[in-house]
Design a protein around this motif. Structure first.
Motif, PDB file in Angstrom:
ATOM      1  N   MET A  90      43.025  35.267  39.641  1.00 51.32           N
ATOM      2  CA  MET A  90      43.824  36.248  40.239  1.00 51.32           C
ATOM      3  C   MET A  90      44.344  35.832  41.403  1.00 51.32           C
ATOM      4  O   MET A  90      43.824  34.962  42.296  1.00 51.32           O
ATOM      5  CB  MET A  90      43.152  37.518  40.469  1.00 51.32           C
ATOM      6  CG  MET A  90      42.908  38.515  39.024  1.00 51.32           C
ATOM      7  SD  MET A  90      42.003  40.054  39.411  1.00 51.32           S
ATOM      8  CE  MET A  90      43.449  40.969  40.129  1.00 51.32           C
ATOM      9  N   VAL A  91      45.516  36.105  41.864  1.00 57.89           N
ATOM     10  CA  VAL A  91      46.360  35.725  43.163  1.00 57.89           C
ATOM     11  C   VAL A  91      46.959  37.318  43.495  1.00 57.89           C
ATOM     12  O   VAL A  91      46.990  38.256  42.770  1.00 57.89           O
ATOM     13  CB  VAL A  91      47.299  34.910  43.153  1.00 57.89           C
ATOM     14  CG1 VAL A  91      46.733  33.326  43.043  1.00 57.89           C
ATOM     15  CG2 VAL A  91      48.403  34.810  42.009  1.00 57.89           C
ATOM     16  N   GLY A  92      47.276  37.284  44.767  1.00 57.30           N
ATOM     17  CA  GLY A  92      47.808  38.497  45.316  1.00 57.30           C
ATOM     18  C   GLY A  92      47.052  39.418  46.199  1.00 57.30           C
ATOM     19  O   GLY A  92      45.906  39.026  46.388  1.00 57.30           O
ATOM     20  N   GLU A  93      47.651  40.347  46.601  1.00 55.91           N
ATOM     21  CA  GLU A  93      46.788  41.219  47.691  1.00 55.91           C
ATOM     22  C   GLU A  93      45.554  41.688  47.403  1.00 55.91           C
ATOM     23  O   GLU A  93      44.608  41.883  47.841  1.00 55.91           O
ATOM     24  CB  GLU A  93      47.588  42.233  48.198  1.00 55.91           C
ATOM     25  CG  GLU A  93      48.518  41.493  49.595  1.00 55.91           C
ATOM     26  CD  GLU A  93      49.443  42.382  50.311  1.00 55.91           C
ATOM     27  OE1 GLU A  93      50.614  42.539  50.253  1.00 55.91           O
ATOM     28  OE2 GLU A  93      48.970  43.463  50.870  1.00 55.91           O
ATOM     29  N   ASN A  94      45.629  42.088  46.007  1.00 54.84           N
ATOM     30  CA  ASN A  94      44.271  43.041  45.415  1.00 54.84           C
ATOM     31  C   ASN A  94      43.572  42.072  44.364  1.00 54.84           C
ATOM     32  O   ASN A  94      42.753  42.532  43.706  1.00 54.84           O
ATOM     33  CB  ASN A  94      44.763  44.262  44.654  1.00 54.84           C
ATOM     34  CG  ASN A  94      45.647  45.039  45.526  1.00 54.84           C
ATOM     35  OD1 ASN A  94      45.367  45.419  46.512  1.00 54.84           O
ATOM     36  ND2 ASN A  94      46.719  45.693  44.942  1.00 54.84           N
ATOM     37  N   ALA A  95      43.726  40.581  44.664  1.00 54.21           N
ATOM     38  CA  ALA A  95      42.948  39.885  43.927  1.00 54.21           C
ATOM     39  C   ALA A  95      41.438  39.897  43.979  1.00 54.21           C
ATOM     40  O   ALA A  95      41.087  40.172  45.052  1.00 54.21           O
ATOM     41  CB  ALA A  95      43.541  38.461  44.150  1.00 54.21           C
ATOM     42  N   LYS A  96      40.983  39.890  42.873  1.00 57.45           N
ATOM     43  CA  LYS A  96      39.227  39.642  42.845  1.00 57.45           C
ATOM     44  C   LYS A  96      38.654  38.530  42.118  1.00 57.45           C
ATOM     45  O   LYS A  96      39.390  37.938  41.171  1.00 57.45           O
ATOM     46  CB  LYS A  96      38.753  41.151  42.249  1.00 57.45           C
ATOM     47  CG  LYS A  96      38.864  42.001  42.836  1.00 57.45           C
ATOM     48  CD  LYS A  96      38.077  43.319  42.288  1.00 57.45           C
ATOM     49  CE  LYS A  96      38.529  44.673  42.797  1.00 57.45           C
ATOM     50  NZ  LYS A  96      40.015  45.056  42.396  1.00 57.45           N
ATOM     51  N   ASN A  97      37.665  38.039  42.071  1.00 64.56           N
ATOM     52  CA  ASN A  97      36.961  37.100  41.377  1.00 64.56           C
ATOM     53  C   ASN A  97      36.827  37.559  40.069  1.00 64.56           C
ATOM     54  O   ASN A  97      36.567  38.868  39.917  1.00 64.56           O
ATOM     55  CB  ASN A  97      35.648  36.657  41.879  1.00 64.56           C
ATOM     56  CG  ASN A  97      35.806  35.929  43.242  1.00 64.56           C
ATOM     57  OD1 ASN A  97      36.714  35.322  43.708  1.00 64.56           O
ATOM     58  ND2 ASN A  97      34.743  35.910  44.127  1.00 64.56           N
ATOM     59  N   ARG A  98      37.298  36.797  39.039  1.00 59.86           N
ATOM     60  CA  ARG A  98      36.931  36.956  37.499  1.00 59.86           C
ATOM     61  C   ARG A  98      35.885  35.879  36.995  1.00 59.86           C
ATOM     62  O   ARG A  98      35.113  35.621  37.916  1.00 59.86           O
ATOM     63  CB  ARG A  98      38.339  37.224  36.940  1.00 59.86           C
ATOM     64  CG  ARG A  98      39.196  38.039  37.525  1.00 59.86           C
ATOM     65  CD  ARG A  98      40.248  38.217  36.779  1.00 59.86           C
ATOM     66  NE  ARG A  98      40.367  39.112  35.537  1.00 59.86           N
ATOM     67  CZ  ARG A  98      41.273  39.408  34.733  1.00 59.86           C
ATOM     68  NH1 ARG A  98      42.509  38.982  35.178  1.00 59.86           N
ATOM     69  NH2 ARG A  98      40.939  40.053  33.789  1.00 59.86           N
ATOM     70  N   VAL A  99      36.510  35.215  35.918  1.00 55.49           N
ATOM     71  CA  VAL A  99      35.648  34.153  35.543  1.00 55.49           C
ATOM     72  C   VAL A  99      35.641  32.895  36.558  1.00 55.49           C
ATOM     73  O   VAL A  99      34.786  32.317  36.734  1.00 55.49           O
ATOM     74  CB  VAL A  99      36.280  33.765  34.250  1.00 55.49           C
ATOM     75  CG1 VAL A  99      35.353  32.461  33.548  1.00 55.49           C
ATOM     76  CG2 VAL A  99      36.023  34.967  32.992  1.00 55.49           C
ATOM     77  N   GLY A 100      36.761  32.853  37.141  1.00 55.47           N
ATOM     78  CA  GLY A 100      37.051  31.832  38.294  1.00 55.47           C
ATOM     79  C   GLY A 100      37.343  32.715  39.637  1.00 55.47           C
ATOM     80  O   GLY A 100      37.486  33.834  39.524  1.00 55.47           O
ATOM     81  N   PRO A 101      37.300  31.885  40.670  1.00 50.89           N
ATOM     82  CA  PRO A 101      37.580  32.337  41.931  1.00 50.89           C
ATOM     83  C   PRO A 101      39.054  32.927  42.188  1.00 50.89           C
ATOM     84  O   PRO A 101      39.960  32.209  41.679  1.00 50.89           O
ATOM     85  CB  PRO A 101      37.166  31.373  42.931  1.00 50.89           C
ATOM     86  CG  PRO A 101      37.438  29.983  41.879  1.00 50.89           C
ATOM     87  CD  PRO A 101      36.944  30.340  40.754  1.00 50.89           C
ATOM     88  N   VAL A 102      39.020  33.687  43.205  1.00 53.73           N
ATOM     89  CA  VAL A 102      40.684  34.189  43.579  1.00 53.73           C
ATOM     90  C   VAL A 102      41.136  32.772  44.135  1.00 53.73           C
ATOM     91  O   VAL A 102      40.478  31.767  44.669  1.00 53.73           O
ATOM     92  CB  VAL A 102      40.354  35.069  44.919  1.00 53.73           C
ATOM     93  CG1 VAL A 102      41.828  35.360  45.427  1.00 53.73           C
ATOM     94  CG2 VAL A 102      39.951  36.427  44.301  1.00 53.73           C
ATOM     95  N   LEU A 103      42.612  32.612  43.927  1.00 49.02           N
ATOM     96  CA  LEU A 103      43.108  31.416  44.247  1.00 49.02           C
ATOM     97  C   LEU A 103      44.228  31.608  45.406  1.00 49.02           C
ATOM     98  O   LEU A 103      44.971  30.809  45.799  1.00 49.02           O
ATOM     99  CB  LEU A 103      43.883  30.807  43.016  1.00 49.02           C
ATOM    100  CG  LEU A 103      42.867  30.371  42.004  1.00 49.02           C
ATOM    101  CD1 LEU A 103      43.681  29.683  40.836  1.00 49.02           C
ATOM    102  CD2 LEU A 103      41.791  29.400  42.608  1.00 49.02           C
ATOM    103  N   ASN A 104      44.134  32.938  46.133  1.00 48.53           N
ATOM    104  CA  ASN A 104      44.747  32.952  47.378  1.00 48.53           C
ATOM    105  C   ASN A 104      44.379  31.947  48.593  1.00 48.53           C
ATOM    106  O   ASN A 104      43.448  31.667  48.692  1.00 48.53           O
ATOM    107  CB  ASN A 104      44.592  34.328  47.964  1.00 48.53           C
ATOM    108  CG  ASN A 104      45.149  35.474  47.184  1.00 48.53           C
ATOM    109  OD1 ASN A 104      46.131  35.444  46.348  1.00 48.53           O
ATOM    110  ND2 ASN A 104      44.558  36.633  47.388  1.00 48.53           N
ATOM    111  N   GLY A 105      45.624  31.261  49.006  1.00 45.58           N
ATOM    112  CA  GLY A 105      45.551  30.362  49.971  1.00 45.58           C
ATOM    113  C   GLY A 105      44.876  29.091  49.488  1.00 45.58           C
ATOM    114  O   GLY A 105      44.265  28.150  50.475  1.00 45.58           O
ATOM    115  N   ILE A 106      44.963  28.838  48.273  1.00 44.16           N
ATOM    116  CA  ILE A 106      44.145  27.733  47.839  1.00 44.16           C
ATOM    117  C   ILE A 106      44.640  26.357  48.255  1.00 44.16           C
ATOM    118  O   ILE A 106      43.724  25.234  48.518  1.00 44.16           O
ATOM    119  CB  ILE A 106      44.103  27.571  46.125  1.00 44.16           C
ATOM    120  CG1 ILE A 106      43.193  26.629  45.561  1.00 44.16           C
ATOM    121  CG2 ILE A 106      45.400  27.437  45.569  1.00 44.16           C
ATOM    122  CD1 ILE A 106      41.718  26.971  45.907  1.00 44.16           C
ATOM    123  N   VAL A 107      45.898  26.284  48.639  1.00 42.50           N
ATOM    124  CA  VAL A 107      46.780  25.200  49.048  1.00 42.50           C
ATOM    125  C   VAL A 107      46.073  24.863  50.431  1.00 42.50           C
ATOM    126  O   VAL A 107      46.677  25.608  51.547  1.00 42.50           O
ATOM    127  CB  VAL A 107      48.086  24.959  48.968  1.00 42.50           C
ATOM    128  CG1 VAL A 107      48.389  23.636  49.186  1.00 42.50           C
ATOM    129  CG2 VAL A 107      48.343  25.046  47.332  1.00 42.50           C
TER     130      VAL A 107
END
Lengths: 423, 369
Positions: free
Chosen positions: B42-59
């Motif tokens: 997931m990405v965005g303000e309400n993102a949570k970890n799912r099978v994979g981690p949250v990708l906010n700010g990944i770069v």
């Protein structure tokens, strides 16, 4: 002045007095808990009774007069003239990672240029689609960035190639500072002019009477370089290149051209005086390294150190210092008190930013015995600060530049400290 | 190893496409590609970890740093070893997750089309660490914490997010530089002769100017007065205990002499010499360094590049990373590292260095530059 103390009294006198005091107290740490009453508490002090200066007494604030000894210092016999000379940041008096603007070391090749920003222009030309001229007002219309970076002169610690020379980290390591810069990306300015495909190098030139000039690979220019007009939240100081200087993160200070006025794009380096006669590193075999731009992983203990002896006698002691790497963040600093036989990992405190100073601390109880203090930095890429002997074994003693060797301070049982080399 | 030539190639494409200034349509296209990731990320303000981690700010973020997500040992180790998700590493990973990082647990075949990779990275780059829109190209907010860091240092607090983004491309700022303005400032000269102005001057004429305008500091024969720079002599001293680096003994290119004298000398009255004067002075400095021996020798734009300085071949490019103590990137010793107790082998040569004490007239150390 309503105080009866002596601001501006010779630092040495204070130190000497302090040392004697320390000797007198040595061994009496526990006993001092039961001391007699102090007059600073039992008697009403002037500042306690009479009002001080009103709000506008210092429209631009200055440090307390009791801090008058905290200044940059020059070593007069190093150079022929202060116009082309150097002074040093008093690292042993500072803490944290940001250097106060007025204490940043100065290195000028033809004095401090005094430039009215209204008369300052920045020109971009050479292998570009459109040669351009910017005013200061133009530059401030580009998107701004705020970045914290250290700047170290490549000749910092250069005197020590031949063994311990100068007694104080201000002089051995003080061609160093770390500021928050405000400026615009160099890339944005170059994009505006349109760099041609053949462009590989950039020449940066200053407006001062030395016309300081350096060749910089275009990749670096396009990566993280800034054209800065601010330091620590205000305009650059004249000594740091007012109205604008180049910021070349992690690379040697000489490339951070001050009073920047011209950027030329070319297809090869210019081989100017500061990249041939100077800033090339002579090896023992008579050959010389060139384009040694990046500053290596390095650290130094700033307290205690020769100019900051241990005045409080045995017991709790705060050891502190600085670590930095031109390749990125510092991941760890180790310290030793026995001259490198055994090491302990120090505590890093404060922000850990790439290509910025890092502050470390190591608290321990000093038992009054002789110490050989050293620090060793490791950066996030695994580069470990070498010893001076390791450096000399490869480079000889005539390199002048890029001496990032481990520094030793000898502490004697009186707390007096000296710059030494050890076995 | 997480660097592959393919990744570097891709990164080049990415840079050409200037991720920092990703076009709106790249981000849009990237959003479509991200449909393939949504099952796990997931990405965005309400993102949570799912099978994979949250990708906010990944770069710009270090690998394996999302709190509360259980990474594979392989991913955790890569993060601890310094893997940071930038355009290059992301391109390599997303192209072929298995091959890029053995043992990581992202069960995803990879994106085969380069433009998909570019676009999805552009899309991810548009989210800050808090899930709000990010400013392209800014210093990565979250530093890479290093697992080898046993100190208790806190990583830097994430810098506050800025909202909105900075557009790349031309802004129409500045004005055209005129040819006259460029000519006034562009006096630089290169070893291949580019930049040399018209003109010429003889050794004999150079001596006259030198005696009048240079000798007070640099000495009658370039030997220097006091601590002013030495300009001649020193041949054969580069391996000596005290090397003397001069134009004749050390400098690789004659063009540097012309360029420097023209821009910075005489000290105190820079840029006051005409082109012919600088040719004459350069000729005289060659003479003082025994590189020409005829007083009638005339240096000009035409014969300039035919003159080579003796030390030209003795410079080599930076190879510090190959030095043994850098090449060997192993853990340094922590206990019982050296035998015996430390003993002093040398004391500071100059004890009282502060201005109040005057210092010593002649230190044994090298100069400052």
């Amino acid at each position: 002045m309503t105080s009866n103390a002596r601001p501006g009294a010779s630092r040495r006198a204070v130190l000497k007095g302090g040392l004697m005091g320390a000797a007198a107290l040595a061994g009496g740490a526990a006993a001092s808990r039961a001391a007699a009453s102090e007059s600073v508490i039992t008697e009403i002090q002037d500042w306690n009774r009479y009002p001080g200066d009103g709000v506008d007494a210092r429209p631009y604030g200055t440090p307390s007069p009791f801090e008058a000894h905290v200044v940059r210092k020059n070593v007069p016999w190093l150079t022929s003239d202060t116009i082309s000379s150097i002074n040093f940041t008093p690292l042993h008096e500072l803490d944290g990672i940001i250097t106060p603007s007025g204490l940043c070391f100065e290195r000028h090749h033809s004095g401090v240029a005094e430039i009215d920003p209204a008369s300052h222009r920045l020109m971009i030309h050479g292998l570009v689609e459109k040669p351009l001229v910017f005013t200061m007002a133009d530059l401030k219309r580009f998107p701004r960035e705020n970045r914290v970076y250290f700047l170290e002169c490549a000749a910092n610690t250069g005197m020590e190639w031949r063994g311990a020379q100068l007694n104080g980290c201000q002089f051995t390591h003080g061609m160093l500072h770390c500021l928050m810069y405000t400026g615009v990306r160099l890339k944005h300015l170059l994009d505006e002019a349109g760099v041609k495909a053949e462009g590989k190098w950039l020449l940066a030139e200053g407006a001062d009477a030395s016309g300081m000039s350096r060749s910089i690979p275009l990749d670096k220019a396009m990566d993280d370089c800034l054209v800065a007009f601010g330091m620590n939240g205000e305009a650059l100081r004249p000594e740091q290149g007012y109205p604008i200087r180049l910021v070349v993160p992690g690379w040697e200070g000489n490339m951070w051209v001050k009073w920047l006025r011209r950027l030329e794009i070319g297809d090869q380096p210019w081989q100017h005086r500061e990249e041939t006669s100077k800033y090339t590193d002579l090896m023992a075999n008579g050959k010389a390294r060139r384009f040694t731009f990046e500053m290596d992983v390095k650290s130094v203990i700033t307290n205690p150190s020769p100019q900051a002896p241990i005045l409080h006698g045995r017991g709790p002691l705060v050891l502190s210092g600085l670590a930095w790497s031109g390749k990125g963040r510092i991941s760890r600093v180790d310290v030793t008190t026995d001259g490198g036989r055994n090491w302990t990992t120090a505590r890093l405190d404060g922000p850990s930013l790439p290509k910025a100073l890092h502050r470390f601390y190591h608290e321990f109880d000093w038992d009054g015995s002789e110490l050989f203090l050293q620090s060793r930095a490791i950066d996030e890429h695994g580069f470990v600060q070498p010893t001076k002997d390791q450096l000399r074994s490869v480079r000889g003693a005539n390199s002048i530049y890029h001496n990032n060797g481990i520094q030793t301070w000898h502490v004697n049982s009186d707390g007096v400290i000296e710059n030494v080399e050890i076995s | 190893m997480w660097k592959s030539p393919k990744a570097i190639l891709l990164a080049a494409t990415l840079i050409a496409g200037a991720i920092g200034g990703a076009e709106a349509q790249d981000i849009e296209a990237g959003e479509k590609v991200f449909a393939k990731c949504k099952a796990c990320h997931m990405v965005g303000e309400n993102a949570k970890n799912r099978v994979g981690p949250v990708l906010n700010g990944i770069v710009g973020r270090a690998a394996a740093t999302i709190e509360g997500f259980k990474y594979s040992p392989a991913m955790s180790k890569a993060g601890a070893d310094g893997l940071v998700w930038d355009e290059t590493s992301l391109a390599g990973y997303l192209h072929d997750p298995k091959a890029y990082l053995k043992g990581n647990k992202m069960a995803f075949a990879g994106l085969k089309k380069d433009e998909d990779v570019v676009n999805v990275i552009a899309y991810l780059a548009s989210f800050g660490a808090d899930g709000k829109p990010a400013v392209p190209g800014k210093q990565s907010a979250a530093p890479a914490p290093d697992a080898t860091q046993t100190a208790t240092a806190e990583p830097a607090a994430p810098s506050p997010e800025t909202t909105g983004s900075v557009a790349d491309g031309e802004r129409g700022l500045g004005r055209a530089a005129t040819p006259e303005e460029i000519a006034a400032w562009d006096t630089d000269v290169r070893p291949d002769g580019v930049g040399l102005p018209e003109g010429s001057g003889t050794v004999a004429h150079g001596m006259e100017i030198y005696d009048e305008r240079c000798a007070t500091c640099h000495g009658d024969f370039g030997e220097a007065v006091g601590r002013w720079p030495v300009l001649a002599g020193g041949q054969g001293t580069l391996q000596a205990e005290r090397p003397e680096k001069t134009i004749g003994s050390y400098w690789p290119y004659l063009s540097t002499v012309f360029d420097y004298v023209h821009r910075a000398m005489p000290f105190g009255d820079a840029r006051s010499l005409g082109n012919d004067d600088v040719y004459a002075l350069t000729a005289y400095l060659l003479y003082l360094n025994d590189i020409v021996d005829d007083e009638e020798f005339e240096l000009s734009k035409d014969n300039f590049t035919s003159i080579r300085l003796p030390n030209e071949e003795n410079f080599f490019d930076d190879d510090r990373e190959q030095e043994p103590f850098y090449a060997d990137r192993s853990e340094p010793c922590m206990t019982d590292c050296r035998p015996g107790a430390a003993a002093i082998t040398m004391h500071a040569a100059v004890l009282d260095v502060t201005p109040e004490d005057g210092g010593e007239e002649n230190a044994s150390g090298g100069g400052i530059d």
